[in-house]
Design an enzyme around this catalytic site. Structure first.
Site, PDB file in Angstrom:
ATOM      1  N   ARG A 196       0.900  -1.247  -0.048  1.00 27.32           N
ATOM      2  CA  ARG A 196      -0.005   0.062  -0.100  1.00 27.32           C
ATOM      3  C   ARG A 196       1.141   1.218   0.113  1.00 27.32           C
ATOM      4  O   ARG A 196       2.242   1.135   0.006  1.00 27.32           O
ATOM      5  CB  ARG A 196      -0.837   0.154   1.194  1.00 27.32           C
ATOM      6  CG  ARG A 196      -1.841  -1.210   1.197  1.00 27.32           C
ATOM      7  CD  ARG A 196      -2.766  -1.119   2.360  1.00 27.32           C
ATOM      8  NE  ARG A 196      -3.650  -2.270   2.234  1.00 27.32           N
ATOM      9  CZ  ARG A 196      -4.798  -2.587   1.552  1.00 27.32           C
ATOM     10  NH1 ARG A 196      -5.100  -1.607   0.558  1.00 27.32           N
ATOM     11  NH2 ARG A 196      -5.571  -3.478   1.611  1.00 27.32           N
ATOM     12  N   ALA A 197       0.184   2.439  -0.160  1.00 26.93           N
ATOM     13  CA  ALA A 197       1.205   3.682  -0.173  1.00 26.93           C
ATOM     14  C   ALA A 197       1.973   3.831   1.133  1.00 26.93           C
ATOM     15  O   ALA A 197       1.511   3.523   2.081  1.00 26.93           O
ATOM     16  CB  ALA A 197       0.044   4.913  -0.264  1.00 26.93           C
ATOM     17  N   THR A 199       4.846   6.445   0.714  1.00 23.76           N
ATOM     18  CA  THR A 199       5.207   7.843   0.622  1.00 23.76           C
ATOM     19  C   THR A 199       4.392   8.222  -0.574  1.00 23.76           C
ATOM     20  O   THR A 199       4.314   9.705  -0.698  1.00 23.76           O
ATOM     21  CB  THR A 199       6.743   8.200   0.437  1.00 23.76           C
ATOM     22  OG1 THR A 199       7.006   7.224  -0.680  1.00 23.76           O
ATOM     23  CG2 THR A 199       7.535   7.727   1.422  1.00 23.76           C
ATOM     24  N   SER A 200       3.660   7.745  -1.237  1.00 28.13           N
ATOM     25  CA  SER A 200       2.889   8.091  -2.374  1.00 28.13           C
ATOM     26  C   SER A 200       1.459   8.271  -1.919  1.00 28.13           C
ATOM     27  O   SER A 200       1.060   7.928  -0.809  1.00 28.13           O
ATOM     28  CB  SER A 200       2.956   6.792  -3.349  1.00 28.13           C
ATOM     29  OG  SER A 200       2.270   5.892  -2.996  1.00 28.13           O
ATOM     30  N   THR A 204      -0.208   0.014  -5.426  1.00 25.80           N
ATOM     31  CA  THR A 204      -1.029  -0.653  -6.467  1.00 25.80           C
ATOM     32  C   THR A 204      -2.077  -1.621  -5.792  1.00 25.80           C
ATOM     33  O   THR A 204      -3.034  -1.591  -6.167  1.00 25.80           O
ATOM     34  CB  THR A 204      -0.091  -1.762  -7.021  1.00 25.80           C
ATOM     35  OG1 THR A 204       1.103  -1.095  -7.790  1.00 25.80           O
ATOM     36  CG2 THR A 204      -0.504  -2.600  -8.050  1.00 25.80           C
ATOM     37  N   ASP A 257      12.060   6.265   3.246  1.00 25.47           N
ATOM     38  CA  ASP A 257      12.267   5.024   3.109  1.00 25.47           C
ATOM     39  C   ASP A 257      13.887   4.594   2.794  1.00 25.47           C
ATOM     40  O   ASP A 257      14.451   4.811   1.623  1.00 25.47           O
ATOM     41  CB  ASP A 257      11.643   4.663   1.518  1.00 25.47           C
ATOM     42  CG  ASP A 257      11.392   3.359   1.120  1.00 25.47           C
ATOM     43  OD1 ASP A 257      11.693   2.347   1.867  1.00 25.47           O
ATOM     44  OD2 ASP A 257      10.986   3.132   0.041  1.00 25.47           O
ATOM     45  N   LYS A 289      12.988   9.446  -5.551  1.00 26.56           N
ATOM     46  CA  LYS A 289      13.759   8.896  -4.733  1.00 26.56           C
ATOM     47  C   LYS A 289      15.287   9.058  -5.266  1.00 26.56           C
ATOM     48  O   LYS A 289      16.188   9.292  -4.679  1.00 26.56           O
ATOM     49  CB  LYS A 289      13.507   7.499  -4.339  1.00 26.56           C
ATOM     50  CG  LYS A 289      12.313   7.334  -3.425  1.00 26.56           C
ATOM     51  CD  LYS A 289      12.069   6.115  -3.300  1.00 26.56           C
ATOM     52  CE  LYS A 289      10.399   5.748  -2.739  1.00 26.56           C
ATOM     53  NZ  LYS A 289      10.369   4.410  -2.389  1.00 26.56           N
TER      54      LYS A 289
END
Length: 504
Positions: A196-197, A199-200, A204, A257, A289
């Protein structure tokens, strides 16, 4: 030592927190944030003590009813006593001081993460120390192997089993929704587990969950992949490298991350899912990144070297990450755009099609389904023919969903168009600001929230043209997002004359 009765709470308490009435600890050696051992006749677990005046009555201990792997009964008497500080704490301090950890020390840290002996504060310290101090190859190998060993593994009858993974960082990075069905339609086995998310605005798993179930067990992943050739499952729903999911939950609020953790996280999941070879997508560009090609090559070298040491063939692909992929950011918007691309690839955004087809092409070449240099062409033919759409629908249905058309996807009811303040050209789209904007609107928890881009970098615009539209299920969230947009300008529009200077 305290003797208290269990009271289940409808709360998801982090770090196995337990709540005790302050009257029960008044005048004792127990304080909030103490590490405590909770013992019943049948089980025990380590928790973090919290106190309350009213939530829990004297004589009770509040325990989350969502706590895993602990069998307690309401009203059951348990003992609460101080727990020893985990060995890991001294090893974490060692890494904070910049020292190298041994394999045994890393194994202890991972084991105590999985057994939830570390508090979120201690785990945060470990992540920040690896983020700042880094890890050498031997440390990363030890961490990767132990992360895989502490969970389940999937065995496959049919070989080879392939995989594709993106390190992320680019908004709208929905390539897997096209790449996986293309590869599966070519007759290869590609069981994709996604996060799952972190940092976004949407991982997906968040995106696909709009139309089907992604919480698959190991047995279900095997069944779906055996039946259809592929699957798209949430890695956190299975016990694959369980330390990774615990770590991700701490990384998310920190918005970091660490590269050692990134490498170990990706490759541990590949070991656990029984992958023979994988393609790693490394987006490169401002606001992601990896800032430039040099950094991308360095990370690719580390992935390839790590793969060799772990017995997995790795190929890396550097992709353009300077602006969002496609035009949709947010779970519902992204699945809608992916479905439109599967139905009519010629009308889909070029960035989405090119990235999805390129990654699929590399996998097809590695798997012998296309000659070297012809993979992208073969992948495009599969997509254009409708075979990828057919395979995608098979996967969706096999995972428990229903076939969905793009126009059936519901979006947030509250919207706002953000318009260009002047004539000019789009000179840049900030990945970080667009992601933050989508989160302000409610992503990823509000699946109907997100951003739809009306323009991309290089486009000519006139004053009052729509730059992007914000969607949200909450009017309050929408207002917050609009205010953020007006303060930060995620999309820059400039005229040909940037500035006039006469003298300094």
């Amino acid at each position: 030592m305290l003797f208290l009765e269990v009271k289940f709470l409808d709360l998801d308490l982090e770090a196995n927190a337990v709540i005790i009435n302050e009257e029960d600890i008044k005048g004792t050696a127990y304080y909030s944030q103490d590490r405590v051992l909770i013992e019943s006749k049948t089980c025990s677990f380590i928790g973090t003590l919290q106190s309350t005046k009213t939530m829990i009555k004297p004589g009770e201990v509040g325990v989350s009813k969502y706590i895993k792997d602990v069998k307690l009964n309401e009203g059951e008497e348990v003992r609460v006593r101080h727990a020893q500080k985990p060995q890991s704490v001294s090893y974490i301090r060692k890494k904070m001081n910049g020292q190298t950890l041994t394999a045994d020390e890393i194994h202890t840290i991972i084991d105590e993460i999985v057994s939830k002996k570390l508090t979120n504060v201690e785990l945060s310290a470990f992540l920040v120390s690896t983020y700042i101090r880094g890890m050498n190859t031997e440390e990363i190998v030890a961490m990767t192997k132990r992360m895989a060993e502490t969970g389940d593994t999937i065995q496959w009858e049919k070989r080879p089993v392939v995989d594709v993974h993106s390190i992320g960082g680019v908004p709208g990075n929905k390539y897997a929704l096209l790449t996986i069905p293309i590869v599966a339609a070519a007759g290869m086995t590609i069981p994709k587990t996604s996060s799952r998310a972190i940092t976004s605005a949407a991982g997906t798993a968040d995106v696909l969950e709009v139309i089907t179930n992604v919480n698959l067990s190991c047995e279900e992943i095997q069944r779906v992949a055996k039946t259809t050739g592929g699957c798209l499952a949430w890695g956190g729903a299975v016990n694959l490298a369980p330390a990774d999911d615990i770590i991700i939950n701490v990384e998310r609020p920190l918005s970091i991350d660490p590269q050692p953790q990134l490498l170990a996280s990706v490759m541990a999941k590949k070991i656990a899912t029984g992958i023979d070879y994988t393609v790693i997508d490394i987006p490169v560009g401002y606001g992601v990144k990896i800032k430039n090609e040099k950094e991308g090559n360095q990370l690719a070298r580390k992935f390839i070297e790590l793969g060799e040491l772990l017995g997995i063939r790795v190929e890396c692909v550097l992709t353009y990450g300077g602006q969002p992929i496609g035009r949709a950011i947010g779970p519902a918007l992204e699945i809608k755009e992916a479905l439109m691309a599967l139905h009519d690839p010629k009308s889909a955004p070029n960035s989405l099609i090119e990235k999805s087809v390129s990654l699929a092409g590399v996998l097809l070449e590695l798997g012998g389904r296309a000659q070297i240099g012809q993979g992208q062409k073969v992948a495009w033919e599969i997509l254009e023919s409708g075979k990828a759409l057919e395979k995608f629908n098979e996967i969706v249905v096999e995972q428990g969903g229903t076939i969905t058309k793009p126009e059936e996807i519901e979006l947030g009811e509250y919207t706002m168009d953000i318009r260009s303040p002047k004539d000019g050209y789009v000179t840049g789209i900030s990945n970080k600001l667009i992601t933050k904007l989508a989160k302000e609107a409610g992503c990823p928890k509000d699946k109907k929230a997100g951003i739809f881009l009306g323009v991309k970098t290089g486009n000519k615009v006139n004053k009052e043209d729509i730059l992007y539209t914000i969607y949200s299920s909450s009017e309050e969230r929408l207002d917050a997002a609009v205010n953020f947009a007006r303060r930060t300008y995620p999309i820059k529009v400039e005229g040909m004359m940037l500035k006039r200077l006469s003298k300094f």
